[in-house]
Scaffold this motif. Structure first.
Motif, PDB file in Angstrom:
ATOM      1  N   ILE A  17       0.867  -1.181   0.000  1.00 53.04           N
ATOM      2  CA  ILE A  17       0.000   0.000   0.000  1.00 53.04           C
ATOM      3  C   ILE A  17       0.903   1.230   0.000  1.00 53.04           C
ATOM      4  O   ILE A  17       1.866   1.278   0.755  1.00 53.04           O
ATOM      5  N   TYR A  58     -10.880  -2.266  -1.416  1.00 48.73           N
ATOM      6  CA  TYR A  58     -11.417  -1.149  -2.193  1.00 48.73           C
ATOM      7  C   TYR A  58     -10.743  -1.094  -3.558  1.00 48.73           C
ATOM      8  O   TYR A  58     -11.409  -0.911  -4.588  1.00 48.73           O
ATOM      9  N   GLU A  59      -9.428  -1.277  -3.590  1.00 53.46           N
ATOM     10  CA  GLU A  59      -8.711  -1.239  -4.875  1.00 53.46           C
ATOM     11  C   GLU A  59      -9.259  -2.322  -5.822  1.00 53.46           C
ATOM     12  O   GLU A  59      -9.316  -2.126  -7.034  1.00 53.46           O
ATOM     13  N   ALA A  64      -9.215  -3.095   4.308  1.00 49.96           N
ATOM     14  CA  ALA A  64     -10.225  -2.257   3.650  1.00 49.96           C
ATOM     15  C   ALA A  64      -9.666  -1.586   2.395  1.00 49.96           C
ATOM     16  O   ALA A  64     -10.299  -1.580   1.341  1.00 49.96           O
ATOM     17  N   VAL A  65      -8.460  -1.052   2.497  1.00 49.69           N
ATOM     18  CA  VAL A  65      -7.863  -0.333   1.368  1.00 49.69           C
ATOM     19  C   VAL A  65      -7.570  -1.301   0.208  1.00 49.69           C
ATOM     20  O   VAL A  65      -7.855  -0.999  -0.953  1.00 49.69           O
ATOM     21  N   GLN A  70      -7.636  -1.566   8.535  1.00 50.96           N
ATOM     22  CA  GLN A  70      -7.611  -0.529   7.505  1.00 50.96           C
ATOM     23  C   GLN A  70      -6.874  -1.005   6.263  1.00 50.96           C
ATOM     24  O   GLN A  70      -7.283  -0.700   5.134  1.00 50.96           O
TER      25      GLN A  70
END
Lengths: 246, 246
Positions: free
Chosen positions: B133, B153-154, B149-150, B146
């Protein structure tokens, strides 16, 4: 870039800490709180990994005061929000607009509502438009800290990076691969997998097989060591069982 | 799509719950745990908002067992990981590869390490490549929930969505805007802002000013109401102070 993250009425210290941590991760350091639950705010200040953000966090009594110096105000909302007065933009699109505005030097605030109720109608009336994370309809509502992390990631992500090739492994020099090829052929012949005389097409087949493995320098060295050991073992066994072969 | 999220040795029940919630938000339901801290796992099961994911979560003793049915294994890592044997790809690029692989029907696992230590060398040896990330160097390490989640989302974000125009507001019909224009002109003349005879260029100036406001239907109605009230008040005042004007 001048981006403020505004948490309106946050209740859970872990979420304030998580928001601050994600901000620090992605390089946004301006956190503002509107009417935080007092105990939550005191506890959050001890959250690890976001000391600078939390030290500089400002607390406001109203949304209006928190955003007074910002020229673009964006609210976050789920589809459940039926605020027809506002455009609701998907994060991919909204994030692009915000990136452009920040690049233009516009100071921008993103508002996140409380864990339980989101932004109130009053909070929303301060926003020019709303942004929505593309979660699925069956389970729209995100955790506050995770929502902040996802929004900020969209702001730092670079489209070009999606096209980049990965840093190539440092490939082994051809000489090493050729040495691997020679010993492999020798072993396969000794093992009876290839019958002598070995024709050129078999050699090419083995070469292509090895090329596809894309050895890097270090791995080539390890493979050479293993293959040499196997060759040595084959030779030792041959000499002990068939002494006349020497 | 067949994507497994594998948490290796998670310690904190809140993080397991948060990972499950983000998965549910983005529509990925296959959570696998390797050697979770037992108390953490029992507590996590009661996390809200991700009941289905947590009910179906499977627990494994080893990474090898957890990923046995997956053909692509991706580890998550920070730049601090100096595992030179692996390609380290930025999330934007890695996410694109994973989307393509899922579209091809390849079952894929993404591994996340423990909160404190990340993935061990042994865990990493199961991965074909690593994904990072794009956090800033000064504060690389993300919270586990988190980070999940990131990454997810991608995987669901759509490049096209960044180009989409926002759903246009339902604009007021021209007749309403014209009515607003008429009353505005009347008021401005009455207020002495425009001096009669009002020329065409002044009228056009006011019209353009109003057009730029892009009234929606509801707002146009409200503005008409306010303007009518102002006109009424002006007329009332005029008739009481200059009765001879009637």
């Amino acid at each position: 870039m001048s981006l403020a993250v505004v948490l309106v009425s946050p209740r859970n210290p872990l979420n304030i800490g998580a928001a601050a941590r994600a901000m620090s991760n992605f390089g946004f350091l301006d956190l503002r709180l509107v009417r935080p639950y007092d105990v939550a705010w005191q506890e959050a200040r001890s959250a690890v990994g976001a000391a600078q953000v939390l030290r500089d966090t400002r607390v406001f009594a109203t949304v209006a005061e928190a955003i007074a110096d910002c020229s673009e105000i964006v609210g976050t909302a789920s589809l459940g929000h039926r605020e027809l007065q506002h455009s609701v933009r998907r994060l991919e699109y909204g994030g692009r607009l915000i990136r452009e505005q920040l690049a233009d030097g516009q100071s921008t605030a993103i508002l996140f509502g409380s864990e339980k109720y989101g932004l109130s109608n009053d909070d929303l009336s301060h926003c020019r438009w709303l942004m929505r994370i593309p979660t699925r309809e069956e389970h729209e509502s995100m955790n506050l800290g995770q929502a902040v992390a996802v929004c900020l990631y969209e702001l730092v992500r670079r489209d070009e990076a999606a096209q980049e090739s990965p840093k190539p492994k440092v490939g082994a020099v051809a000489a090493d691969v050729q040495r691997i090829e020679e010993i492999t052929l020798e072993i396969l012949r000794d093992a009876g997998y290839l019958k002598p005389p070995v024709d050129e097409s078999s050699v090419r087949k083995v070469r292509r097989l090895l090329q596809r493995l894309e050895f890097n320098t270090e791995d080539a060295r390890i493979w050479l060591g293993m293959l040499r050991q196997i060759r040595w073992r084959l030779n030792t066994l041959k000499s002990s069982t068939h002494p006349d072969d020497i």
